[in-house]
Design an enzyme around this catalytic site. Structure first.
Site, PDB file in Angstrom:
ATOM      1  CB  SER A 171     -42.348  28.362 -21.914  1.00  0.00           C
ATOM      2  OG  SER A 171     -42.062  28.849 -20.639  1.00  0.00           O
ATOM      3  CG  ASP A 378     -37.996  35.267 -22.534  1.00  0.00           C
ATOM      4  OD1 ASP A 378     -38.609  35.670 -21.515  1.00  0.00           O
ATOM      5  OD2 ASP A 378     -37.915  34.065 -22.841  1.00  0.00           O
ATOM      6  CG  HIS A 439     -41.584  33.592 -22.490  1.00  0.00           C
ATOM      7  ND1 HIS A 439     -40.412  32.905 -22.306  1.00  0.00           N
ATOM      8  CD2 HIS A 439     -42.578  32.706 -22.190  1.00  0.00           C
ATOM      9  CE1 HIS A 439     -40.669  31.671 -21.904  1.00  0.00           C
ATOM     10  NE2 HIS A 439     -41.977  31.526 -21.827  1.00  0.00           N
TER      11      HIS A 439
END
Length: 465
Positions: A171, A378, A439
Site C-alpha cells: 500500500s 484490489d 489488497h
C-alpha cells in the site's frame, strides 16, 4: 493507507489528534533492546532523531541454511497508511510466524527469510514522539529515519551485514520503500551504512495516486459495480484530481480524493475498496458490526481492516496492548500501541498524492531489482492503475519488458494445476499478477505469495527443500 483529520468528515479524529497533541510523552529512553533467550527474536527502540523513537522487531528464521554460495536473506516489511503498524499488521496478520491467536502461521515468510518489522513513520504503532515537532511530513523524511535505524542495527552486526536486505512494502508503504531504498544506497555509497541491499518489492503500492483514481470509474463500470452515469461522474472527479496534482496542489488533491471515495462508496452501495467483488465488511477478515461505510472508507480503515483476525479482547489494539506488550517488556509505561497513530496521516496531507514513479525509474537505472506485485481484485491500488504507471517509466528496458509473454504461476497441494497468477520479468524489473487476491495479497493467496517471496529473495530454503 488511512484517512484522517484535515477533511470535514474527519472532525472526530481531529479532536483525538488535538487531545494527543496536548499530552505528548516525556523523555524516557534513547535506545533499548531485548529478545528471546535463544536469540531467535530481538526487538527494541532506536532514537532516530531527538524525541523521535522508532520500534523494530527482528525474527531469525529457524529454517536458515548456508549452502556456501547463496546468503540467507532478510525481508524488511513496510506497512501502509501512512500510520499502519508493520509490527502488528504485517507481523501478526499477514506474514509473521504467529497469528493473533498466537498459533503458528503455516504460510509465514519466515520459512524462506529472516523478517524485520518496523513501526514506521515515528508515532506509528509502538513508535512514538515526545513532541509534535518530531513528526515527519514527507516520504523522504520517513526514509531518513529508517536509514538511521538501519545504521544502528547493521553497522556493528556482521551477521546482518552478510544477509541481503529486501524491502517489501504494501500500500502506501511502497512510497516509503522506494525513497528508503535510494536513501540506503546513498548511505552505503558514502560509507555510512554497512548493508548488502537486495532490492525492493512493491505490493499493491500507492506509487501513482493519479493513475489509481483514474482507474476506479472504468474498472467499476466493467465489473458492474457502477453504471455508465456514475462511472462518468467518477471520471470527472478523477480528472479534477489529475489537474490538482499537475498544478502541485497536493493537499487539495487529497481532499478531492476523499470526495471521490465518498461518491464511489455511495454510488456502489459500499464496494469494498480492498476487494471490488465484495461489499465492505463482507469478506473473511472484516466485521460488519464495527464497520460503517463513510467518505473516509479505505484509508481510515486500512489500519483496522484485518482487525477481526484478532480474537483477543479489544481486537488488534487489545492484543498489542495486552499480551504482546507484556512479552516485549520494554514499551514505556505511558506509551500505548497506536496511541499516536491518528496523527501520522494528517502530517502527510501534502505528500499523500505525490507520485514516486521517478524514484522507481532511478532504482531501475541503478540496476536495483524492482518487483511489483498486485492482487487481481484490489480496487484502491488496482492492477489497472499499476499497469498504467509502469508504462510511464523511462527505463530503457520497458519496450522489451512489454514484448515478453507472461509465465503462469501454480501452487502445490489441493489446488495443484490451478493458475494462481502470472509473472513477467526482464532484466531487473519483475511483475507478478496474483489471481484471486485483493489488497492484502499474503492473506488472500498465502501459497503463491510464499513462493513469490522465495523467488524474489533467491532464498536458499528453496534449493535445500
Amino acid at each position: 493507507m488511512t484517512r484522517t483529520s484535515w477533511h470535514p468528515a474527519s472532525l472526530q479524529l481531529l479532536s483525538l489528534s488535538l487531545l494527543l497533541c496536548s499530552s505528548f510523552l516525556s523523555p524516557m529512553l534513547v535506545d533499548a533492546a531485548a529478545g528471546t533467550a535463544d536469540g531467535s527474536e530481538k526487538w527494541g527502540y532506536v532514537e532516530v532523531r531527538p524525541k523521535a523513537h522508532m520500534f523494530w522487531w527482528h525474527y531469525r528464521s529457524p529454517q536458515r541454511v548456508d549452502n556456501g554460495s547463496t546468503p540467507w536473506p532478510t525481508v524488511l516489511w513496510l506497512q501502509g497508511g501512512p500510520g499502519g503498524s508493520g509490527v502488528a499488521i504485517g507481523n501478526f496478520q499477514e506474514i509473521g510466524p504467529l497469528d493473533t491467536d498466537l498459533k503458528p502461521r503455516n504460510s509465514t515468510w519466515l520459512q524462506v527469510a529472516d523478517l524485520l518489522f518496523v513501526d514506521n513513520p515515528v508515532a506509528t504503532g509502538y513508535s512514538f514522539v515526545e513532541d509534535e515537532s518530531a513528526l515527519v511530513k514527507t516520504d523522504w523524511e520517513a526514509a531518513a529515519d529508517l536509514t538511521t535505524l538501519l545504521k544502528k542495527l547493521y553497522n556493528r552486526n556482521e551477521s546482518l551485514q552478510k544477509s541481503p536486505l529486501f524491502i517489501v512494502a504494501e500500500s502506501y508503504g511502497g512510497k516509503f520503500a522506494v525513497t528508503t531504498a535510494l536513501s540506503i544506497l546513498k548511505a552505503i555509497k558514502a560509507g555510512k551504512l554497512k548493508l548488502n541491499f537486495g532490492g525492493v518489492a512493491l505490493g499493491d503500492s500507492w506509487i501513482s495516486p493519479e493513475d489509481f483514481v483514474l482507474s476506479w470509474g472504468p474498472l467499476l463500470l466493467d465489473v458492474s459495480r457502477l453504471d455508465k452515469k456514475d462511472s462518468e461522474k467518477s471520471n470527472i472527479l478523477s480528472q479534477k484530481i489529475r489537474q490538482e496534482i499537475a498544478k502541485g496542489q497536493y493537499s487539495d488533491a487529497t481532499n478531492s480524493w476523499g470526495d471521490l471515495e465518498a461518491f464511489i462508496s455511495s454510488s456502489s452501495n459500499g464496494v469494498d475498496f480492498y476487494n471490488f467483488l465484495l461489499d465492505y465488511g463482507r469478506d473473511a477478515v472484516t466485521s460488519m458490526s464495527t464497520v460503517k461505510v463513510s467518505r473516509k472508507l479505505s484509508m481510515i480503515n486500512y489500519k483496522t481492516y484485518l482487525t477481526s483476525k484478532a480474537s483477543s479482547s479489544g481486537g488488534i489494539s487489545g492484543f498489542m496492548n495486552g499480551v504482546i506488550r507484556k512479552k516485549l517488556k520494554i514499551i514505556p509505561k505511558n506509551v500505548s500501541w497506536g496511541g499516536q497513530s491518528g496523527l501520522v496521516f494528517s502530517y502527510f496531507s501534502n505528500d499523500f498524492m505525490k507520485p514516486r514513479i521517478n524514484e522507481v525509474d532511478e532504482l531501475l537505472s541503478l540496476g536495483i531489482n524492482v518487483t511489483i506485485y498486485n492482487g487481481q481484485v484490489d480496487l484502491i491500488c488496482a492492477t489497472k492503475g499499476t499497469e498504467a504507471w509502469v508504462q510511464k517509466l523511462k527505463w530503457k528496458g520497458l519496450n522489451n519488458f512489454n514484448s515478453l509473454e507472461r509465465k503462469p504461476l501454480y501452487c502445490d497441494g489441493e489446488e495443484a494445476g490451478t493458475t494462481k497468477g502470472f509473472l513477467k520479468s526482464y532484466q531487473n524489473l519483475h511483475f507478478y499478477w496474483i489471481l484471486g487476491a485483493g489488497h492484502f495479497v499474503p492473506v488472500d493467496q498465502p501459497c503463491v505469495s510464499l513462493k513469490m517471496i522465495a523467488d524474489i529473495t533467491h532464498s536458499p530454503a528453496v534449493s535445500s527443500s
